[in-house]
Write a protein that holds these residues in place. Structure first.
Motif, PDB file in Angstrom:
ATOM      1  N   LEU A   1      36.475  30.468  24.848  1.00  0.00           N
ATOM      2  CA  LEU A   1      37.394  31.552  25.149  1.00  0.00           C
ATOM      3  C   LEU A   1      37.612  32.453  23.941  1.00  0.00           C
ATOM      4  O   LEU A   1      37.877  33.648  24.081  1.00  0.00           O
ATOM      5  N   LEU A   2      37.515  31.876  22.740  1.00  0.00           N
ATOM      6  CA  LEU A   2      37.644  32.680  21.525  1.00  0.00           C
ATOM      7  C   LEU A   2      36.572  33.761  21.490  1.00  0.00           C
ATOM      8  O   LEU A   2      36.839  34.904  21.099  1.00  0.00           O
ATOM      9  N   LYS A   3      35.359  33.423  21.900  1.00  0.00           N
ATOM     10  CA  LYS A   3      34.264  34.396  21.901  1.00  0.00           C
ATOM     11  C   LYS A   3      34.567  35.546  22.850  1.00  0.00           C
ATOM     12  O   LYS A   3      34.180  36.686  22.604  1.00  0.00           O
ATOM     13  N   ARG A   4      35.284  35.247  23.939  1.00  0.00           N
ATOM     14  CA  ARG A   4      35.582  36.264  24.938  1.00  0.00           C
ATOM     15  C   ARG A   4      36.782  37.109  24.542  1.00  0.00           C
ATOM     16  O   ARG A   4      36.906  38.264  24.945  1.00  0.00           O
ATOM     17  N   THR A   5      37.692  36.524  23.788  1.00  0.00           N
ATOM     18  CA  THR A   5      38.954  37.210  23.456  1.00  0.00           C
ATOM     19  C   THR A   5      39.120  37.351  21.947  1.00  0.00           C
ATOM     20  O   THR A   5      40.242  37.327  21.453  1.00  0.00           O
ATOM     21  N   TRP A   6      38.021  37.469  21.237  1.00  0.00           N
ATOM     22  CA  TRP A   6      38.056  37.429  19.769  1.00  0.00           C
ATOM     23  C   TRP A   6      39.068  38.413  19.186  1.00  0.00           C
ATOM     24  O   TRP A   6      39.926  38.054  18.394  1.00  0.00           O
ATOM     25  N   GLY A   7      38.979  39.695  19.610  1.00  0.00           N
ATOM     26  CA  GLY A   7      39.861  40.691  19.020  1.00  0.00           C
ATOM     27  C   GLY A   7      41.323  40.434  19.315  1.00  0.00           C
ATOM     28  O   GLY A   7      42.165  40.447  18.421  1.00  0.00           O
ATOM     29  N   GLU A   8      41.626  40.187  20.592  1.00  0.00           N
ATOM     30  CA  GLU A   8      43.010  39.945  20.987  1.00  0.00           C
ATOM     31  C   GLU A   8      43.547  38.672  20.343  1.00  0.00           C
ATOM     32  O   GLU A   8      44.712  38.605  19.937  1.00  0.00           O
ATOM     33  N   ASN A   9      42.707  37.636  20.265  1.00  0.00           N
ATOM     34  CA  ASN A   9      43.114  36.366  19.652  1.00  0.00           C
ATOM     35  C   ASN A   9      43.456  36.582  18.187  1.00  0.00           C
ATOM     36  O   ASN A   9      44.533  36.214  17.714  1.00  0.00           O
ATOM     37  N   ALA A  10      42.526  37.199  17.458  1.00  0.00           N
ATOM     38  CA  ALA A  10      42.719  37.393  16.020  1.00  0.00           C
ATOM     39  C   ALA A  10      43.874  38.340  15.728  1.00  0.00           C
ATOM     40  O   ALA A  10      44.753  38.047  14.920  1.00  0.00           O
ATOM     41  N   ILE A  11      43.885  39.489  16.410  1.00  0.00           N
ATOM     42  CA  ILE A  11      44.919  40.485  16.137  1.00  0.00           C
ATOM     43  C   ILE A  11      46.285  39.968  16.554  1.00  0.00           C
ATOM     44  O   ILE A  11      47.284  40.165  15.862  1.00  0.00           O
ATOM     45  N   GLY A  12      46.337  39.282  17.706  1.00  0.00           N
ATOM     46  CA  GLY A  12      47.613  38.735  18.162  1.00  0.00           C
ATOM     47  C   GLY A  12      48.149  37.696  17.208  1.00  0.00           C
ATOM     48  O   GLY A  12      49.335  37.709  16.836  1.00  0.00           O
ATOM     49  N   ASN A  13      47.268  36.775  16.767  1.00  0.00           N
ATOM     50  CA  ASN A  13      47.660  35.748  15.803  1.00  0.00           C
ATOM     51  C   ASN A  13      48.178  36.359  14.517  1.00  0.00           C
ATOM     52  O   ASN A  13      49.277  36.060  14.044  1.00  0.00           O
ATOM     53  N   VAL A  14      47.351  37.215  13.936  1.00  0.00           N
ATOM     54  CA  VAL A  14      47.690  37.826  12.648  1.00  0.00           C
ATOM     55  C   VAL A  14      48.874  38.772  12.800  1.00  0.00           C
ATOM     56  O   VAL A  14      49.779  38.794  11.957  1.00  0.00           O
ATOM     57  N   GLY A  15      48.871  39.551  13.898  1.00  0.00           N
ATOM     58  CA  GLY A  15      49.930  40.533  14.091  1.00  0.00           C
ATOM     59  C   GLY A  15      51.295  39.903  14.218  1.00  0.00           C
ATOM     60  O   GLY A  15      52.255  40.336  13.567  1.00  0.00           O
ATOM     61  N   ILE A  16      51.411  38.871  15.051  1.00  0.00           N
ATOM     62  CA  ILE A  16      52.694  38.196  15.222  1.00  0.00           C
ATOM     63  C   ILE A  16      53.127  37.543  13.913  1.00  0.00           C
ATOM     64  O   ILE A  16      54.277  37.668  13.484  1.00  0.00           O
ATOM     65  N   GLY A  17      52.179  36.847  13.252  1.00  0.00           N
ATOM     66  CA  GLY A  17      52.503  36.183  11.993  1.00  0.00           C
ATOM     67  C   GLY A  17      52.902  37.165  10.911  1.00  0.00           C
ATOM     68  O   GLY A  17      53.880  36.947  10.181  1.00  0.00           O
ATOM     69  N   ALA A  18      52.148  38.267  10.812  1.00  0.00           N
ATOM     70  CA  ALA A  18      52.439  39.260   9.772  1.00  0.00           C
ATOM     71  C   ALA A  18      53.779  39.944  10.021  1.00  0.00           C
ATOM     72  O   ALA A  18      54.574  40.153   9.095  1.00  0.00           O
ATOM     73  N   ALA A  19      54.035  40.308  11.282  1.00  0.00           N
ATOM     74  CA  ALA A  19      55.283  40.993  11.607  1.00  0.00           C
ATOM     75  C   ALA A  19      56.484  40.118  11.280  1.00  0.00           C
ATOM     76  O   ALA A  19      57.437  40.564  10.627  1.00  0.00           O
ATOM     77  N   PHE A  20      56.433  38.862  11.714  1.00  0.00           N
ATOM     78  CA  PHE A  20      57.560  37.976  11.455  1.00  0.00           C
ATOM     79  C   PHE A  20      57.625  37.572   9.984  1.00  0.00           C
ATOM     80  O   PHE A  20      58.709  37.295   9.465  1.00  0.00           O
ATOM     81  N   GLY A  21      56.466  37.550   9.323  1.00  0.00           N
ATOM     82  CA  GLY A  21      56.471  37.274   7.891  1.00  0.00           C
ATOM     83  C   GLY A  21      57.209  38.355   7.128  1.00  0.00           C
ATOM     84  O   GLY A  21      58.028  38.064   6.234  1.00  0.00           O
ATOM     85  N   LEU A  22      56.947  39.616   7.471  1.00  0.00           N
ATOM     86  CA  LEU A  22      57.628  40.733   6.815  1.00  0.00           C
ATOM     87  C   LEU A  22      59.121  40.733   7.129  1.00  0.00           C
ATOM     88  O   LEU A  22      59.958  40.969   6.248  1.00  0.00           O
TER      89      LEU A  22
END
Length: 277
Positions: free
Chosen positions: A177-198
């Motif tokens: 599923l990662l191969k199918r949703t690579w962008g959304e998976n990566a951006i969602g993971n990083v985006g949520i983490g980065a936003a809450f980190g800030l």
């Protein structure tokens, strides 16, 4: 790339709307956090009392470390499964209760424990690679593998909840599923983490500043201010965990069924998850 980021951000916002409509979902990460603190205390007390790591890690320390990771991951994965199961009910238009989530997680307990054992093994290995005793390159490789593991396993919990399969097959399907949703998976993971980190950093900065000012008036007032901001940071962590669980459930649904739940109507994201040919 911009289109993929936009889709991912829409998923995050829709997931936040789902959480606002069912704040009971916040109870899953809240109870999970309390249970993990109990597990931590259960291990820390004997570790310090028996001085297990006084002469280095050793075999005994490695065993204790593995058991700690296993227990922690078992608790975290169990409550994540309960959260995702409840989120899926909500995405289907239902009104989930805590019991609904816990019943779903209990039905998957053998697979959860199996996956916890795998995650604990990987966790111990990654910690060994990121040890300060290793050189910079080895630590960098360990950090990179940690990020890859996080992305590859992001869909494991929804897979475990939705399918009657074991932990190894769940890992394989998560990678697929990662191969199918690579962008959304990566951006969602990083985006949520980065936003809450800030946000967390900003809250801590403001809290430290106000506590310092309060100290000039009264040490007790400073302690009270610090406690309030610590509670705020903990609440942010609970909200982030709940949002991540809902996001993974939504992303899984898009990737597998190509159906649009009511909370995501009008977003026109269906074409983003068509299977590759």
């Amino acid at each position: 790339m911009f289109e993929r980021f936009s889709r991912s951000w829409e998923l995050v916002k829709a997931s936040a709307n789902v959480l606002r409509s069912d704040r009971e979902l916040l109870l899953f990460p809240l109870i999970s956090g309390l249970c993990t603190l109990v597990v931590m205390a259960t291990f820390l007390v004997p570790v310090f009392a028996l001085r297990i790591f006084e002469n280095g890690i050793g075999i005994g320390g490695a065993v204790v470390g593995f058991l700690f990771y296993f227990c922690q991951y078992s608790v975290i994965i169990f409550f994540n499964c309960a959260l995702v199961a409840a989120a899926m009910i909500r995405l289907d238009g239902g009104d989930p209760t805590l019991r609904d989530g816990f019943d779903a997680a209990k039905s998957k307990l053998p697979a959860i424990l199996g996956y916890a054992a795998i995650a604990a093994t990987v966790g111990v290995a990654l910690q060994a690679l990121k040890s300060r005793d290793n050189n910079f390159i080895v630590r960098l490789v360990g950090s990179g593998l940690g990020v890859a593991w996080t992305l590859a396993t992001f869909m494991v919990v929804p897979v475990l909840v939705s399918r009657n399969i074991g932990p190894v097959d769940a890992l394989k399907q998560s990678v697929a599923l990662l191969k199918r949703t690579w962008g959304e998976n990566a951006i969602g993971n990083v985006g949520i983490g980065a936003a809450f980190g800030l946000i967390t950093f900003a809250v801590m900065l403001v809290g430290a500043g106000l506590a310092f000012l309060a100290w000039q008036a009264s040490p007790m007032l400073a302690i009270a201010v610090a406690v309030v901001f610590v509670i705020g940071v903990l609440l942010l962590g609970i909200y982030q965990a709940a949002l991540s669980g809902i996001y993974s459930a939504a992303l899984y649904r898009y990737a597998v069924s190509h159906e649009t739940p009511a909370a995501f109507q009008g977003m026109q994201l269906e074409s983003a998850f068509q299977p590759k040919r």
